[in-house]
Write a protein that holds these residues in place. Structure first.
Motif, PDB file in Angstrom:
ATOM      1  N   VAL A 139       0.840  -1.197   0.000  1.00 21.85           N
ATOM      2  CA  VAL A 139       0.000   0.000   0.000  1.00 21.85           C
ATOM      3  C   VAL A 139       0.874   1.245   0.000  1.00 21.85           C
ATOM      4  O   VAL A 139       2.008   1.221   0.485  1.00 21.85           O
ATOM      5  CB  VAL A 139      -0.956   0.039   1.213  1.00 21.85           C
ATOM      6  N   LEU A 140       0.328   2.306  -0.539  1.00 28.79           N
ATOM      7  CA  LEU A 140       1.010   3.604  -0.581  1.00 28.79           C
ATOM      8  C   LEU A 140       0.484   4.446   0.572  1.00 28.79           C
ATOM      9  O   LEU A 140      -0.714   4.713   0.663  1.00 28.79           O
ATOM     10  CB  LEU A 140       0.747   4.285  -1.917  1.00 28.79           C
ATOM     11  N   VAL A 141       1.392   4.858   1.451  1.00 28.63           N
ATOM     12  CA  VAL A 141       1.008   5.572   2.670  1.00 28.63           C
ATOM     13  C   VAL A 141       1.668   6.945   2.696  1.00 28.63           C
ATOM     14  O   VAL A 141       2.903   7.032   2.678  1.00 28.63           O
ATOM     15  CB  VAL A 141       1.424   4.774   3.927  1.00 28.63           C
ATOM     16  N   PRO A 142       0.894   8.011   2.744  1.00 26.97           N
ATOM     17  CA  PRO A 142       1.498   9.353   2.891  1.00 26.97           C
ATOM     18  C   PRO A 142       2.207   9.453   4.236  1.00 26.97           C
ATOM     19  O   PRO A 142       1.700   8.974   5.259  1.00 26.97           O
ATOM     20  CB  PRO A 142       0.289  10.288   2.828  1.00 26.97           C
ATOM     21  N   MET A 143       3.375  10.070   4.264  1.00 27.65           N
ATOM     22  CA  MET A 143       4.128  10.204   5.507  1.00 27.65           C
ATOM     23  C   MET A 143       3.367  11.002   6.557  1.00 27.65           C
ATOM     24  O   MET A 143       3.567  10.811   7.761  1.00 27.65           O
ATOM     25  CB  MET A 143       5.481  10.864   5.236  1.00 27.65           C
ATOM     26  N   ASP A 144       2.506  11.917   6.091  1.00 27.95           N
ATOM     27  CA  ASP A 144       1.784  12.763   7.051  1.00 27.95           C
ATOM     28  C   ASP A 144       0.422  12.178   7.442  1.00 27.95           C
ATOM     29  O   ASP A 144      -0.386  12.859   8.089  1.00 27.95           O
ATOM     30  CB  ASP A 144       1.601  14.174   6.493  1.00 27.95           C
ATOM     31  N   ALA A 145       0.160  10.927   7.061  1.00 29.58           N
ATOM     32  CA  ALA A 145      -1.109  10.305   7.446  1.00 29.58           C
ATOM     33  C   ALA A 145      -1.161  10.136   8.962  1.00 29.58           C
ATOM     34  O   ALA A 145      -0.158   9.757   9.586  1.00 29.58           O
ATOM     35  CB  ALA A 145      -1.270   8.953   6.761  1.00 29.58           C
ATOM     36  N   PRO A 146      -2.302  10.412   9.594  1.00 31.15           N
ATOM     37  CA  PRO A 146      -2.432  10.215  11.040  1.00 31.15           C
ATOM     38  C   PRO A 146      -2.101   8.780  11.435  1.00 31.15           C
ATOM     39  O   PRO A 146      -2.556   7.826  10.804  1.00 31.15           O
ATOM     40  CB  PRO A 146      -3.910  10.544  11.307  1.00 31.15           C
ATOM     41  N   GLY A 147      -1.269   8.639  12.471  1.00 31.22           N
ATOM     42  CA  GLY A 147      -0.880   7.316  12.942  1.00 31.22           C
ATOM     43  C   GLY A 147       0.490   6.861  12.477  1.00 31.22           C
ATOM     44  O   GLY A 147       1.020   5.881  12.983  1.00 31.22           O
ATOM     45  N   VAL A 148       1.078   7.581  11.502  1.00 34.51           N
ATOM     46  CA  VAL A 148       2.446   7.276  11.069  1.00 34.51           C
ATOM     47  C   VAL A 148       3.399   7.970  12.026  1.00 34.51           C
ATOM     48  O   VAL A 148       3.407   9.199  12.136  1.00 34.51           O
ATOM     49  CB  VAL A 148       2.705   7.744   9.624  1.00 34.51           C
ATOM     50  N   GLU A 149       4.212   7.197  12.732  1.00 36.17           N
ATOM     51  CA  GLU A 149       5.114   7.761  13.734  1.00 36.17           C
ATOM     52  C   GLU A 149       6.549   7.315  13.475  1.00 36.17           C
ATOM     53  O   GLU A 149       6.846   6.119  13.440  1.00 36.17           O
ATOM     54  CB  GLU A 149       4.685   7.324  15.137  1.00 36.17           C
ATOM     55  N   VAL A 150       7.416   8.298  13.288  1.00 35.44           N
ATOM     56  CA  VAL A 150       8.850   8.026  13.168  1.00 35.44           C
ATOM     57  C   VAL A 150       9.444   8.091  14.569  1.00 35.44           C
ATOM     58  O   VAL A 150       9.470   9.156  15.191  1.00 35.44           O
ATOM     59  CB  VAL A 150       9.537   9.036  12.232  1.00 35.44           C
ATOM     60  N   LEU A 151       9.905   6.956  15.082  1.00 37.71           N
ATOM     61  CA  LEU A 151      10.404   6.916  16.451  1.00 37.71           C
ATOM     62  C   LEU A 151      11.764   7.587  16.581  1.00 37.71           C
ATOM     63  O   LEU A 151      11.975   8.437  17.445  1.00 37.71           O
ATOM     64  CB  LEU A 151      10.501   5.462  16.932  1.00 37.71           C
ATOM     65  N   HIS A 152      12.684   7.215  15.697  1.00 31.44           N
ATOM     66  CA  HIS A 152      14.040   7.768  15.761  1.00 31.44           C
ATOM     67  C   HIS A 152      14.846   7.242  14.582  1.00 31.44           C
ATOM     68  O   HIS A 152      14.412   6.333  13.865  1.00 31.44           O
ATOM     69  CB  HIS A 152      14.730   7.376  17.067  1.00 31.44           C
ATOM     70  N   ALA A 153      16.033   7.798  14.416  1.00 34.17           N
ATOM     71  CA  ALA A 153      16.969   7.308  13.399  1.00 34.17           C
ATOM     72  C   ALA A 153      17.671   6.062  13.920  1.00 34.17           C
ATOM     73  O   ALA A 153      17.969   5.951  15.108  1.00 34.17           O
ATOM     74  CB  ALA A 153      17.990   8.387  13.065  1.00 34.17           C
ATOM     75  N   MET A 154      17.930   5.119  13.027  1.00 35.49           N
ATOM     76  CA  MET A 154      18.722   3.949  13.370  1.00 35.49           C
ATOM     77  C   MET A 154      20.211   4.297  13.285  1.00 35.49           C
ATOM     78  O   MET A 154      20.625   5.086  12.439  1.00 35.49           O
ATOM     79  CB  MET A 154      18.412   2.800  12.419  1.00 35.49           C
ATOM     80  N   HIS A 155      20.991   3.694  14.173  1.00 33.75           N
ATOM     81  CA  HIS A 155      22.430   3.925  14.190  1.00 33.75           C
ATOM     82  C   HIS A 155      23.146   2.742  13.544  1.00 33.75           C
ATOM     83  O   HIS A 155      22.845   1.574  13.861  1.00 33.75           O
ATOM     84  CB  HIS A 155      22.926   4.103  15.617  1.00 33.75           C
ATOM     85  N   VAL A 156      24.072   3.028  12.662  1.00 36.02           N
ATOM     86  CA  VAL A 156      24.905   1.993  12.046  1.00 36.02           C
ATOM     87  C   VAL A 156      26.245   1.985  12.769  1.00 36.02           C
ATOM     88  O   VAL A 156      27.043   2.904  12.608  1.00 36.02           O
ATOM     89  CB  VAL A 156      25.109   2.245  10.539  1.00 36.02           C
TER      90      VAL A 156
END
Length: 439
Positions: A196-213
């Motif tokens: 499915v195509l999900v807009p980043m600003d859709a309600p419920g989409v949460e970016v927790l944090h950046a992953m560390h390499v």
């Protein structure tokens, strides 16, 4: 096109690299609380305009259906893009956008192309691909557990899931999530997945944090999708088509990664040679030491061999399609990062402590290449693909006969018959057939 890209890199990208780095550092200072959220430097817009003027925008040479350039023709171009990352951004052909463009072009509806593909091709937005999950072994795509539930009236889908290592999701320019999940958890295992195509600003989409390499933050994100609601028209191609879409996307993505990896290896070898010519130790210039000369020669050998394997995989993909070329793509996906890591490691050894310092790019190269041995499937998955193809009894009857002849047999085993009481050990094929007949 190859010549035009080379000239663009030499005449435009290399001179602009320091300006880009300076502007990026200044912007990240302004976003000190979250530097990864800083927008792209202003100079990038100028570089993109120059790329368009030279006919080097993404639509000019992106592989597959988007522009018509063959995979083999794209290979040497991608190698240059691997060596000069800024060129990817300037020409709008950076991952994961290129893969998402191809997916939208191949599987998207007219409305989906207008809404998402056209802005991506124009460089107005960027995107990410959400597949990997922290709670399951995601190298097996059938394990993906994000729920994509259709509403009772069929008008929309509700998404609930937890993803991580989502490349590009930390960028402020990222506006689209191409998400792999499941619309069902029963039935054939390869027909449960959907995209499915999900807009980043859709309600419920949460970016927790950046992953560390390895301790260094990057633009890969950990994300949670809580009751994210999207229209049913955001489904790509159809329910149950997700596994096929993902495999279709990962095939080209894997070989493109390997093409770029060869470019990185060339940069590392150039650094090794530069250091060997400019450093004196133990009474002489490093380039005159046998161990260094051998390292340079071995690097060139392995780099050239890997490049030819990459070209073979590309040619097979062009001639037979990515599905039929999967053994060769698996081979290059294992071989390219291994080769490049070895060359980077030799370059670090030649540089000594400088090679792992903040003054050298070699450490960053090593981290990226080591990560690539996991990205788009770990080595063992690809090795298993290669082994399965080689061990397939349906292939090469002539080679089976030759193998039996070269292997040979001890005639005394049949002569003295001392192993007839353990047929399950002496004839595994017959034993397997017997066991299968009991099922």
């Amino acid at each position: 096109v190859h010549k035009k890209v080379a000239e663009f890199i030499q005449q435009v990208i290399i001179p602009a690299s320091r300006i880009y780095s300076k502007q990026q550092a200044d912007l990240r200072k302004q976003y000190s609380s979250d530097p990864l959220r800083a927008p792209q430097p202003a100079v990038l817009k100028q570089l993109q305009q120059e790329a368009q003027k030279r006919g080097l925008w993404v639509v000019e040479f992106l592989p597959a259906e988007v522009c018509g350039l063959s995979v083999l023709e794209y290979a040497p171009i991608a190698e240059m893009l691997g060596a000069f990352k800024l060129a990817n951004l300037a020409m709008n052909c950076a991952a994961p956008d290129t893969g998402n463009m191809e997916v939208l072009q191949k599987y998207g509806s007219a409305a989906q192309k207008e809404t998402w593909l056209q802005p991506l091709l124009a460089g107005e937005i960027r995107s990410c691909f959400a597949m990997t999950e922290p709670g399951v072994a995601s190298s097996d795509a059938t394990n993906i557990s994000t729920r994509i539930d259709r509403s009772p009236d069929g008008s929309h889908y509700v998404i609930n899931g937890h993803k991580w290592w989502i490349s590009g999701a930390m960028r402020p320019e990222c506006k689209l999530v191409v998400l792999l999940g499941k619309t069902r958890f029963d039935g054939p295992v390869h027909q449960q997945q959907s995209v499915v195509l999900v807009p980043m600003d859709a309600p419920g989409v949460e970016v927790l944090h950046a992953m560390h390499v390895m301790g260094h933050p990057g633009d890969h994100a950990e994300m949670v999708f809580n009751n994210v609601k999207v229209p049913a028209s955001n489904l790509l191609w159809g329910e149950g088509k997700g596994f096929e879409i993902a495999q279709g996307r990962l095939g080209p993505g894997r070989i493109h990664h390997c093409m770029r990896t060869i470019g990185v290896a060339e940069m590392a070898l150039a650094a090794l040679i530069h250091r060997s010519k400019t450093r004196i130790a133990f009474g002489g210039v490093l380039k005159d030491k046998d161990s260094v000369r051998r390292a340079v020669a071995e690097a060139r050998l392995s780099l050239t061999q890997t490049r030819q394997l990459c070209y073979l995989a590309a040619a097979m993909a062009d001639d037979k399609g990515f599905k039929e070329a999967r053994k060769y793509i698996a081979m290059i996906k294992v071989a390219a990062p291994r080769m490049a890591l070895q060359i980077v490691d030799e370059a670090i050894q030649t540089h000594g402590a400088h090679g792992i310092s903040q003054y050298s790019r070699l450490g960053e190269m090593w981290r990226g290449l080591r990560t690539l041995r996991l990205a788009d499937g770990p080595d063992i998955v690809h090795l298993n693909t290669i082994a399965k193809a080689e061990l397939d009894t349906k292939q090469g009857l002539a080679m089976q006969v030759i193998g039996r002849a070269v292997s040979g047999a001890n005639a005394n085993v049949n002569k003295f018959r001392k192993f007839e009481h353990v047929p399950h050990l002496t004839n595994p094929a017959a034993n397997l057939s017997t066991n299968l007949s009991k099922l």
